[in-house]
Write an enzyme that holds these catalytic residues in place. Structure first.
Site, short mmCIF file in Angstrom:
data_model
loop_
_atom_site.label_atom_id
_atom_site.label_comp_id
_atom_site.label_asym_id
_atom_site.label_seq_id
_atom_site.Cartn_x
_atom_site.Cartn_y
_atom_site.Cartn_z
N SER A 76 0.81 -1.22 0.00
CA SER A 76 0.00 0.00 0.00
C SER A 76 0.85 1.27 0.00
CB SER A 76 -0.92 0.01 1.22
OG SER A 76 -0.17 -0.12 2.41
N HIS A 101 -2.27 -2.85 -6.13
CA HIS A 101 -2.78 -2.48 -4.82
C HIS A 101 -4.31 -2.56 -4.79
CE1 HIS A 101 -3.33 0.86 -1.57
NE2 HIS A 101 -3.45 -0.34 -1.05
N GLU A 158 -5.14 -0.13 -7.81
CA GLU A 158 -4.12 0.87 -8.13
C GLU A 158 -2.92 0.11 -8.70
OE1 GLU A 158 -2.72 4.84 -5.66
OE2 GLU A 158 -2.76 2.95 -4.61
N ASN A 186 -2.85 6.29 -0.67
CA ASN A 186 -2.42 6.55 0.70
C ASN A 186 -1.67 7.87 0.87
OD1 ASN A 186 -3.52 4.45 2.27
ND2 ASN A 186 -2.11 3.02 1.31
#
Length: 277
Positions: free
Chosen positions: A113, A134, A146, A184
């Site tokens: 992540s 991801h 992702e 993130n």
């Protein structure tokens, strides 16, 4: 092959099996693999109970999943998706071993992540075949994947992973390899700022979450979300951002550190910003 039979790994294995792929679900102990398969069974049983899936289709899905506790099983895989603990040393050691066992054509993907795909890829002799994939939690529900290109990721490898993601009924979105990627890099500073607001006495966790839900139309407040993600994971990602960019705007809130040191990691430990039964 999916490495890691925890919440993320079992979810990835489930959507791959539902898409018609044969899946090897691997972990270091049989009990972990069995727990992951039991989690998948529970999920597909729920789909049958709700009338969204036939009993026969459920059995087909489960028959496509094989358990593994030997990394040598990577020799049978065209694609390996790693979903182990978010730790660079663990991931690079794993990719070194996978590089030895997996055939030359095999793509090695990481569900990291926040960690650099380029650094993970450098642990192998096939950096052009290493990519970030991801998934979001819970994997069977969330549509986004992702896809992160490392410095040397080949175009045909990206194209393959994009096609696989679409076959899994997911929406692939391409990003380049920077700390935290996009998801993130944007989400975690927001959560960290929400923690700072509590730390500074601006508002209670309940007030912060209500404001973000009712004022910004977020389905879940940032502190509830942090508890669901795991406060240890939130701290680790903030540290990765802080180290990767060297910018103090990514400095983890001292209250986040305190909660993690206390073992208040959120929903999985029964206590974080909220208390769970």
């Amino acid at each position: 092959m999916v490495i890691g039979a925890g919440q993320m790994g079992s979810g990835i294995a489930q959507v791959c099996a539902m898409a018609g792929y044969n899946v090897i679900l691997h972990d270091i102990k049989n009990e972990f693999v069995e727990k992951g398969i039991a989690h998948i069974q529970k999920n597909v049983n729920r789909q049958v109970e709700k009338g969204r899936m036939e009993e026969g289709e459920k059995e087909k899905i489960l028959s496509r999943i094989s358990p593994s506790v030997s990394l040598e099983n990577a020799s049978k895989a065209d694609l390996v998706i790693e979903a182990v603990v978010e730790n660079m040393e663990v991931k690079t050691q794993l990719f070194k071993m996978l590089d030895q066992f997996a055939p030359d054509h095999t793509i090695l993907a990481s569900n990291t992540s926040s960690l650099p795909i380029t650094e993970i890829a450098a642990a192998t002799d096939r950096p052009e075949k290493v990519i970030g994939m991801h998934f979001m939690n819970p994997v069977p529900v969330m549509k986004l994947v992702e896809i992160i290109r490392g410095l040397q990721t080949a175009d045909d490898v990206y194209d393959t992973i994009e096609a696989v993601s679409k076959k899994l009924q997911k929406v692939p979105v391409e990003v380049n390899d920077f700390p935290g990627f996009i998801s993130n890099r944007i989400l975690m500073p927001m959560i960290n700022e929400a923690i700072f607001a509590v730390y500074e006495g601006v508002a209670t966790p309940e007030a912060v979450d209500e404001i973000m839900k009712l004022g910004m139309n977020h389905p879940m407040g940032p502190l509830t979300l942090a508890d669901f993600i795991g406060l240890d994971t939130c701290l680790y990602i903030m540290e990765t951002l802080h180290e990767g960019f060297g910018d103090d705007k990514y400095r983890p809130c001292p209250l986040l550190r305190k909660y993690v040191k206390a073992g208040w990691l959120g929903k999985k430990t029964g206590k974080g910003f909220y208390t769970y039964a």
